[in-house]
Design a protein around this motif. Structure first.
Motif, PDB file in Angstrom:
ATOM      1  N   ALA A  29      52.447 -39.962  27.578  1.00 37.41           N
ATOM      2  CA  ALA A  29      52.222 -41.004  26.793  1.00 37.41           C
ATOM      3  C   ALA A  29      53.652 -41.577  25.401  1.00 37.41           C
ATOM      4  O   ALA A  29      54.085 -40.971  24.951  1.00 37.41           O
ATOM      5  CB  ALA A  29      50.885 -41.252  25.949  1.00 37.41           C
ATOM      6  N   ASN A  30      53.642 -43.257  25.405  1.00 35.26           N
ATOM      7  CA  ASN A  30      54.129 -44.023  25.019  1.00 35.26           C
ATOM      8  C   ASN A  30      53.841 -44.590  23.732  1.00 35.26           C
ATOM      9  O   ASN A  30      54.054 -44.605  23.013  1.00 35.26           O
ATOM     10  CB  ASN A  30      55.167 -44.428  25.233  1.00 35.26           C
ATOM     11  CG  ASN A  30      56.503 -43.747  26.082  1.00 35.26           C
ATOM     12  OD1 ASN A  30      56.702 -43.782  26.396  1.00 35.26           O
ATOM     13  ND2 ASN A  30      56.432 -44.764  27.326  1.00 35.26           N
ATOM     14  N   GLY A  31      52.450 -43.762  23.348  1.00 37.76           N
ATOM     15  CA  GLY A  31      51.672 -43.502  22.532  1.00 37.76           C
ATOM     16  C   GLY A  31      51.444 -42.253  21.862  1.00 37.76           C
ATOM     17  O   GLY A  31      52.069 -41.659  21.337  1.00 37.76           O
ATOM     18  N   PHE A  32      50.268 -41.702  21.396  1.00 38.89           N
ATOM     19  CA  PHE A  32      49.598 -40.905  21.829  1.00 38.89           C
ATOM     20  C   PHE A  32      49.230 -39.943  22.758  1.00 38.89           C
ATOM     21  O   PHE A  32      48.423 -39.873  23.403  1.00 38.89           O
ATOM     22  CB  PHE A  32      47.945 -40.599  20.368  1.00 38.89           C
ATOM     23  CG  PHE A  32      48.744 -41.930  19.313  1.00 38.89           C
ATOM     24  CD1 PHE A  32      49.010 -40.667  17.595  1.00 38.89           C
ATOM     25  CD2 PHE A  32      48.617 -42.736  18.982  1.00 38.89           C
ATOM     26  CE1 PHE A  32      49.397 -41.673  16.990  1.00 38.89           C
ATOM     27  CE2 PHE A  32      48.859 -43.348  17.900  1.00 38.89           C
ATOM     28  CZ  PHE A  32      48.784 -42.476  16.723  1.00 38.89           C
ATOM     29  N   PRO A  33      49.374 -38.458  22.776  1.00 37.83           N
ATOM     30  CA  PRO A  33      49.099 -37.759  23.854  1.00 37.83           C
ATOM     31  C   PRO A  33      47.512 -37.330  23.643  1.00 37.83           C
ATOM     32  O   PRO A  33      47.686 -36.961  22.529  1.00 37.83           O
ATOM     33  CB  PRO A  33      50.159 -36.879  23.263  1.00 37.83           C
ATOM     34  CG  PRO A  33      50.529 -36.336  22.000  1.00 37.83           C
ATOM     35  CD  PRO A  33      50.586 -37.914  21.645  1.00 37.83           C
ATOM     36  N   SER A  34      47.514 -37.205  24.766  1.00 35.58           N
ATOM     37  CA  SER A  34      46.119 -36.763  24.489  1.00 35.58           C
ATOM     38  C   SER A  34      46.147 -34.820  24.833  1.00 35.58           C
ATOM     39  O   SER A  34      47.121 -34.356  25.657  1.00 35.58           O
ATOM     40  CB  SER A  34      45.766 -36.915  26.520  1.00 35.58           C
ATOM     41  OG  SER A  34      44.766 -35.732  27.366  1.00 35.58           O
ATOM     42  N   PRO A  35      45.226 -34.438  24.391  1.00 37.10           N
ATOM     43  CA  PRO A  35      44.976 -32.938  24.337  1.00 37.10           C
ATOM     44  C   PRO A  35      45.416 -32.061  25.569  1.00 37.10           C
ATOM     45  O   PRO A  35      45.393 -31.088  25.369  1.00 37.10           O
ATOM     46  CB  PRO A  35      44.331 -32.729  23.156  1.00 37.10           C
ATOM     47  CG  PRO A  35      43.621 -34.173  22.090  1.00 37.10           C
ATOM     48  CD  PRO A  35      44.528 -34.980  23.196  1.00 37.10           C
ATOM     49  N   ALA A  36      44.337 -32.977  26.230  1.00 39.13           N
ATOM     50  CA  ALA A  36      44.304 -32.685  27.522  1.00 39.13           C
ATOM     51  C   ALA A  36      45.397 -31.836  28.673  1.00 39.13           C
ATOM     52  O   ALA A  36      45.505 -31.096  29.062  1.00 39.13           O
ATOM     53  CB  ALA A  36      43.237 -32.705  28.195  1.00 39.13           C
ATOM     54  N   GLU A  37      45.973 -32.744  28.013  1.00 38.10           N
ATOM     55  CA  GLU A  37      47.523 -32.492  28.902  1.00 38.10           C
ATOM     56  C   GLU A  37      48.936 -31.668  28.493  1.00 38.10           C
ATOM     57  O   GLU A  37      49.673 -31.156  28.641  1.00 38.10           O
ATOM     58  CB  GLU A  37      48.184 -34.222  28.706  1.00 38.10           C
ATOM     59  CG  GLU A  37      47.900 -34.528  29.994  1.00 38.10           C
ATOM     60  CD  GLU A  37      48.613 -34.142  31.158  1.00 38.10           C
ATOM     61  OE1 GLU A  37      49.562 -33.787  31.812  1.00 38.10           O
ATOM     62  OE2 GLU A  37      47.801 -34.248  32.184  1.00 38.10           O
ATOM     63  N   ASP A  38      48.333 -31.174  27.234  1.00 40.00           N
ATOM     64  CA  ASP A  38      49.398 -29.966  25.903  1.00 40.00           C
ATOM     65  C   ASP A  38      50.234 -29.315  27.061  1.00 40.00           C
ATOM     66  O   ASP A  38      50.812 -28.926  27.292  1.00 40.00           O
ATOM     67  CB  ASP A  38      48.772 -29.221  25.037  1.00 40.00           C
ATOM     68  CG  ASP A  38      47.387 -29.723  23.873  1.00 40.00           C
ATOM     69  OD1 ASP A  38      48.829 -31.146  23.812  1.00 40.00           O
ATOM     70  OD2 ASP A  38      47.087 -29.995  23.110  1.00 40.00           O
ATOM     71  N   PHE A  39      48.834 -28.136  28.573  1.00 43.67           N
ATOM     72  CA  PHE A  39      49.924 -27.668  28.903  1.00 43.67           C
ATOM     73  C   PHE A  39      49.282 -26.920  30.871  1.00 43.67           C
ATOM     74  O   PHE A  39      48.101 -27.557  30.650  1.00 43.67           O
ATOM     75  CB  PHE A  39      49.362 -26.246  28.858  1.00 43.67           C
ATOM     76  CG  PHE A  39      50.291 -24.698  29.121  1.00 43.67           C
ATOM     77  CD1 PHE A  39      51.315 -24.625  29.885  1.00 43.67           C
ATOM     78  CD2 PHE A  39      49.394 -24.293  30.469  1.00 43.67           C
ATOM     79  CE1 PHE A  39      51.898 -23.950  30.262  1.00 43.67           C
ATOM     80  CE2 PHE A  39      49.956 -23.280  31.267  1.00 43.67           C
ATOM     81  CZ  PHE A  39      51.884 -23.354  31.151  1.00 43.67           C
ATOM     82  N   SER A  40      49.672 -27.978  31.497  1.00 43.90           N
ATOM     83  CA  SER A  40      48.870 -28.424  32.795  1.00 43.90           C
ATOM     84  C   SER A  40      49.100 -26.477  33.587  1.00 43.90           C
ATOM     85  O   SER A  40      48.283 -26.627  34.700  1.00 43.90           O
ATOM     86  CB  SER A  40      50.123 -29.573  33.444  1.00 43.90           C
ATOM     87  OG  SER A  40      51.465 -29.042  33.567  1.00 43.90           O
ATOM     88  N   GLY A  41      50.008 -26.315  32.765  1.00 46.14           N
ATOM     89  CA  GLY A  41      50.759 -25.026  34.438  1.00 46.14           C
ATOM     90  C   GLY A  41      51.480 -24.943  34.882  1.00 46.14           C
ATOM     91  O   GLY A  41      51.897 -24.243  36.059  1.00 46.14           O
ATOM     92  N   LYS A  42      51.826 -26.560  35.517  1.00 44.85           N
ATOM     93  CA  LYS A  42      52.414 -26.775  37.040  1.00 44.85           C
ATOM     94  C   LYS A  42      54.389 -26.583  36.476  1.00 44.85           C
ATOM     95  O   LYS A  42      54.546 -26.531  35.185  1.00 44.85           O
ATOM     96  CB  LYS A  42      52.375 -28.140  37.005  1.00 44.85           C
ATOM     97  CG  LYS A  42      51.084 -28.101  36.966  1.00 44.85           C
ATOM     98  CD  LYS A  42      51.249 -29.783  37.932  1.00 44.85           C
ATOM     99  CE  LYS A  42      49.430 -30.355  38.357  1.00 44.85           C
ATOM    100  NZ  LYS A  42      49.142 -31.684  38.283  1.00 44.85           N
ATOM    101  N   ARG A  43      54.536 -25.795  37.510  1.00 46.54           N
ATOM    102  CA  ARG A  43      56.504 -25.884  37.283  1.00 46.54           C
ATOM    103  C   ARG A  43      57.002 -27.226  38.207  1.00 46.54           C
ATOM    104  O   ARG A  43      56.431 -26.635  39.576  1.00 46.54           O
ATOM    105  CB  ARG A  43      56.452 -24.179  37.032  1.00 46.54           C
ATOM    106  CG  ARG A  43      55.805 -24.032  36.212  1.00 46.54           C
ATOM    107  CD  ARG A  43      56.587 -22.199  35.735  1.00 46.54           C
ATOM    108  NE  ARG A  43      57.655 -22.283  35.071  1.00 46.54           N
ATOM    109  CZ  ARG A  43      57.837 -21.925  34.019  1.00 46.54           C
ATOM    110  NH1 ARG A  43      57.652 -22.690  32.798  1.00 46.54           N
ATOM    111  NH2 ARG A  43      59.284 -21.382  33.703  1.00 46.54           N
ATOM    112  N   ILE A  44      58.514 -27.154  38.063  1.00 43.76           N
ATOM    113  CA  ILE A  44      59.270 -27.574  38.779  1.00 43.76           C
ATOM    114  C   ILE A  44      61.089 -27.418  38.677  1.00 43.76           C
ATOM    115  O   ILE A  44      61.427 -26.868  37.577  1.00 43.76           O
ATOM    116  CB  ILE A  44      59.299 -29.264  38.550  1.00 43.76           C
ATOM    117  CG1 ILE A  44      59.873 -30.365  39.466  1.00 43.76           C
ATOM    118  CG2 ILE A  44      59.828 -29.847  37.487  1.00 43.76           C
ATOM    119  CD1 ILE A  44      59.621 -31.554  39.242  1.00 43.76           C
ATOM    120  N   SER A  45      61.335 -27.398  39.857  1.00 41.83           N
ATOM    121  CA  SER A  45      62.451 -26.933  39.927  1.00 41.83           C
ATOM    122  C   SER A  45      63.216 -27.973  39.918  1.00 41.83           C
ATOM    123  O   SER A  45      63.482 -28.816  40.969  1.00 41.83           O
ATOM    124  CB  SER A  45      63.025 -26.495  40.873  1.00 41.83           C
ATOM    125  OG  SER A  45      64.260 -25.657  40.977  1.00 41.83           O
TER     126      SER A  45
END
Length: 147
Positions: A29-45
């Protein structure tokens, strides 16, 4: 080895077989982040995402202002040499006397358009073939100073 032209500096992609993965957050977010997005577990190369065909991919570093504000000097362009430039693609083209440059291809009007409206549109003369060296697929930049 790097190669230079007036508008671009080219870099080779070295392959050593290693892949590195980093966390991927789907929405910053370009404002306040959502606590639900703190860790998504997804990884990218990053090489899987941006260098899916390393044998046909190269990177160029922008030098000029002809594509400002979309491309700034120092921006990195990920270019796919195996793709044919189509109408409205941002392609790497060879301009006789000037060298390589990133320009938007306008096949309908037979011209090359810089993204910066202050630069001239280059008309493709009848019967002339424009050499393309690939299509720009990704642009990224280092953030050094926001002042």
């Amino acid at each position: 080895m790097t190669k230079n032209s007036d508008e671009l500096e080219f870099f080779e992609i070295k392959k050593d077989g290693k892949k590195f993965y980093v966390e991927l957050h789907n929405s910053i977010a370009n404002g306040f982040p959502s606590p639900a997005e703190d860790f998504s577990g997804k990884r990218i190369s990053l090489d899987e995402k941006f260098l899916s065909k390393p044998e046909a991919t190269y990177i160029g570093k922008a030098k000029g202002m002809s594509n400002y504000p979309y491309i700034l000097p120092g921006d990195y362009l990920v270019i796919r040499a195996d793709l044919d430039a189509k109408n409205n693609d941002l392609a790497i083209v060879y301009i006789p006397g000037d060298g390589f440059s990133a320009k938007k291809i306008d096949l309908k009007n037979k011209c090359l358009k810089p993204l910066n409206k202050e630069f001239p549109i280059l008309t493709i003369p009848e019967g002339e073939v424009i050499e393309t060296r690939g299509v720009v697929k990704t642009i990224f930049r280092e953030v050094k100073n926001l002042d």
